[in-house]
Motif scaffolding. Sequence first.
Motif, PDB file in Angstrom:
ATOM      1  N   ALA A   2      11.306   8.217  -6.550  1.00  0.00           N
ATOM      2  CA  ALA A   2      10.390   9.241  -7.038  1.00  0.00           C
ATOM      3  C   ALA A   2       8.989   8.887  -6.557  1.00  0.00           C
ATOM      4  CB  ALA A   2      10.424   9.326  -8.557  1.00  0.00           C
ATOM      5  N   VAL A   3       8.172   9.899  -6.388  1.00  0.00           N
ATOM      6  CA  VAL A   3       6.783   9.698  -5.983  1.00  0.00           C
ATOM      7  C   VAL A   3       5.894  10.072  -7.155  1.00  0.00           C
ATOM      8  CG1 VAL A   3       4.960  10.456  -4.428  1.00  0.00           C
ATOM      9  CG2 VAL A   3       7.279  10.122  -3.553  1.00  0.00           C
ATOM     10  N   HIS A   4       4.988   9.169  -7.501  1.00  0.00           N
ATOM     11  CA  HIS A   4       4.010   9.432  -8.553  1.00  0.00           C
ATOM     12  C   HIS A   4       2.662   9.670  -7.879  1.00  0.00           C
ATOM     13  CE1 HIS A   4       1.934   9.243 -12.357  1.00  0.00           C
ATOM     14  NE2 HIS A   4       1.021   8.524 -11.733  1.00  0.00           N
ATOM     15  N   VAL A  33      14.380  -2.321  -9.591  1.00  0.00           N
ATOM     16  CA  VAL A  33      13.413  -1.227  -9.560  1.00  0.00           C
ATOM     17  C   VAL A  33      12.185  -1.749  -8.817  1.00  0.00           C
ATOM     18  CG1 VAL A  33      11.959   0.328 -10.911  1.00  0.00           C
ATOM     19  CG2 VAL A  33      14.247  -0.295 -11.733  1.00  0.00           C
ATOM     20  N   ARG A  34      11.736  -0.963  -7.867  1.00  0.00           N
ATOM     21  CA  ARG A  34      10.570  -1.378  -7.083  1.00  0.00           C
ATOM     22  C   ARG A  34       9.496  -0.309  -7.159  1.00  0.00           C
ATOM     23  NH1 ARG A  34      11.490  -3.274  -1.147  1.00  0.00           N
ATOM     24  NH2 ARG A  34      12.483  -4.896  -2.365  1.00  0.00           N
ATOM     25  N   GLU A  35       8.304  -0.713  -7.530  1.00  0.00           N
ATOM     26  CA  GLU A  35       7.148   0.176  -7.522  1.00  0.00           C
ATOM     27  C   GLU A  35       6.249  -0.255  -6.382  1.00  0.00           C
ATOM     28  OE1 GLU A  35       5.168   0.569 -11.290  1.00  0.00           O
ATOM     29  OE2 GLU A  35       7.062   0.495 -12.388  1.00  0.00           O
ATOM     30  N   SER A  36       5.942   0.687  -5.502  1.00  0.00           N
ATOM     31  CA  SER A  36       5.058   0.412  -4.365  1.00  0.00           C
ATOM     32  C   SER A  36       3.831   1.300  -4.501  1.00  0.00           C
ATOM     33  CB  SER A  36       5.775   0.705  -3.042  1.00  0.00           C
ATOM     34  OG  SER A  36       6.924  -0.097  -2.911  1.00  0.00           O
ATOM     35  N   TYR A  37       2.691   0.685  -4.727  1.00  0.00           N
ATOM     36  CA  TYR A  37       1.441   1.422  -4.859  1.00  0.00           C
ATOM     37  C   TYR A  37       0.823   1.551  -3.477  1.00  0.00           C
ATOM     38  CZ  TYR A  37       2.288   0.893  -9.755  1.00  0.00           C
ATOM     39  OH  TYR A  37       2.871   0.969 -10.996  1.00  0.00           O
ATOM     40  N   LEU A  38       0.920   2.748  -2.896  1.00  0.00           N
ATOM     41  CA  LEU A  38       0.546   2.955  -1.505  1.00  0.00           C
ATOM     42  C   LEU A  38      -0.895   3.411  -1.326  1.00  0.00           C
ATOM     43  CD1 LEU A  38       3.953   4.499  -0.594  1.00  0.00           C
ATOM     44  CD2 LEU A  38       3.172   2.189  -0.106  1.00  0.00           C
ATOM     45  N   ALA A  39      -1.487   3.915  -2.380  1.00  0.00           N
ATOM     46  CA  ALA A  39      -2.914   4.244  -2.362  1.00  0.00           C
ATOM     47  C   ALA A  39      -3.410   4.088  -3.792  1.00  0.00           C
ATOM     48  CB  ALA A  39      -3.155   5.662  -1.872  1.00  0.00           C
ATOM     49  N   GLY A  40      -4.495   3.360  -3.959  1.00  0.00           N
ATOM     50  CA  GLY A  40      -5.023   3.110  -5.298  1.00  0.00           C
ATOM     51  C   GLY A  40      -6.493   2.789  -5.256  1.00  0.00           C
ATOM     52  N   TRP A  41      -6.965   2.126  -6.315  1.00  0.00           N
ATOM     53  CA  TRP A  41      -8.404   1.862  -6.428  1.00  0.00           C
ATOM     54  C   TRP A  41      -8.979   1.056  -5.271  1.00  0.00           C
ATOM     55  CZ3 TRP A  41      -9.945  -3.134  -6.689  1.00  0.00           C
ATOM     56  CH2 TRP A  41      -9.012  -4.080  -7.115  1.00  0.00           C
ATOM     57  N   PRO A  42      -8.249   0.145  -4.609  1.00  0.00           N
ATOM     58  CA  PRO A  42      -8.872  -0.532  -3.473  1.00  0.00           C
ATOM     59  C   PRO A  42      -9.137   0.409  -2.299  1.00  0.00           C
ATOM     60  CG  PRO A  42      -6.953  -1.780  -4.238  1.00  0.00           C
ATOM     61  CD  PRO A  42      -6.921  -0.441  -4.909  1.00  0.00           C
ATOM     62  N   ASP A  43      -8.382   1.532  -2.258  1.00  0.00           N
ATOM     63  CA  ASP A  43      -8.495   2.465  -1.134  1.00  0.00           C
ATOM     64  C   ASP A  43      -9.521   3.558  -1.376  1.00  0.00           C
ATOM     65  OD1 ASP A  43      -6.220   1.235   0.278  1.00  0.00           O
ATOM     66  OD2 ASP A  43      -5.069   2.042  -1.402  1.00  0.00           O
ATOM     67  N   THR A  44      -9.552   4.071  -2.595  1.00  0.00           N
ATOM     68  CA  THR A  44     -10.466   5.156  -2.935  1.00  0.00           C
ATOM     69  C   THR A  44     -10.695   5.184  -4.442  1.00  0.00           C
ATOM     70  OG1 THR A  44     -10.832   7.559  -2.867  1.00  0.00           O
ATOM     71  CG2 THR A  44      -8.546   6.826  -3.036  1.00  0.00           C
ATOM     72  N   ALA A  45     -11.873   5.596  -4.836  1.00  0.00           N
ATOM     73  CA  ALA A  45     -12.185   5.719  -6.260  1.00  0.00           C
ATOM     74  C   ALA A  45     -11.632   7.026  -6.834  1.00  0.00           C
ATOM     75  CB  ALA A  45     -13.695   5.666  -6.474  1.00  0.00           C
ATOM     76  N   ASP A  46     -11.197   7.926  -5.965  1.00  0.00           N
ATOM     77  CA  ASP A  46     -10.668   9.223  -6.378  1.00  0.00           C
ATOM     78  C   ASP A  46      -9.217   9.070  -6.826  1.00  0.00           C
ATOM     79  OD1 ASP A  46      -9.878  11.842  -6.726  1.00  0.00           O
ATOM     80  OD2 ASP A  46     -10.128  12.410  -4.613  1.00  0.00           O
ATOM     81  N   ALA A  47      -8.982   9.016  -8.136  1.00  0.00           N
ATOM     82  CA  ALA A  47      -7.638   8.791  -8.682  1.00  0.00           C
ATOM     83  C   ALA A  47      -6.659   9.889  -8.281  1.00  0.00           C
ATOM     84  CB  ALA A  47      -7.689   8.656 -10.198  1.00  0.00           C
ATOM     85  N   SER A  48      -7.141  11.080  -7.973  1.00  0.00           N
ATOM     86  CA  SER A  48      -6.232  12.152  -7.568  1.00  0.00           C
ATOM     87  C   SER A  48      -5.605  11.872  -6.196  1.00  0.00           C
ATOM     88  CB  SER A  48      -6.947  13.506  -7.560  1.00  0.00           C
ATOM     89  OG  SER A  48      -7.910  13.553  -6.522  1.00  0.00           O
ATOM     90  N   ALA A  49      -6.175  10.943  -5.452  1.00  0.00           N
ATOM     91  CA  ALA A  49      -5.642  10.587  -4.135  1.00  0.00           C
ATOM     92  C   ALA A  49      -4.694   9.387  -4.200  1.00  0.00           C
ATOM     93  CB  ALA A  49      -6.792  10.293  -3.170  1.00  0.00           C
TER      94      ALA A  49
END
Length: 76
Positions: A2-4, A33-49
């Motif tokens: 699933a993609v969050h 179960v594996r969660e991969s955070y592919l874009a987050g706070w280190p990448d952008t401050a925009d949580a919608s991204a």
Amino acid sequence: MAVHAGAHHDTDVTCGELSAWVARCTSVATRLVRESYLAGWPDTADASAWWAQIAWAVFLAAAGAGTPSQAPAGGS
């Protein structure tokens, strides 16, 4: 899988949708179960991204189970 999309504070909702699909469409689910955070706070401050993939190793219960129409939203 699933993609969050969006902030990570509510990934439990996506995990719950994936868990419901696993219970409905598989015969055996592993504890892998594996969660991969592919874009987050280190990448952008925009949580919608922000986005993450949540994957669970499973075995399908029957032919036809796990088709995209039965997968959780954003899953495959």
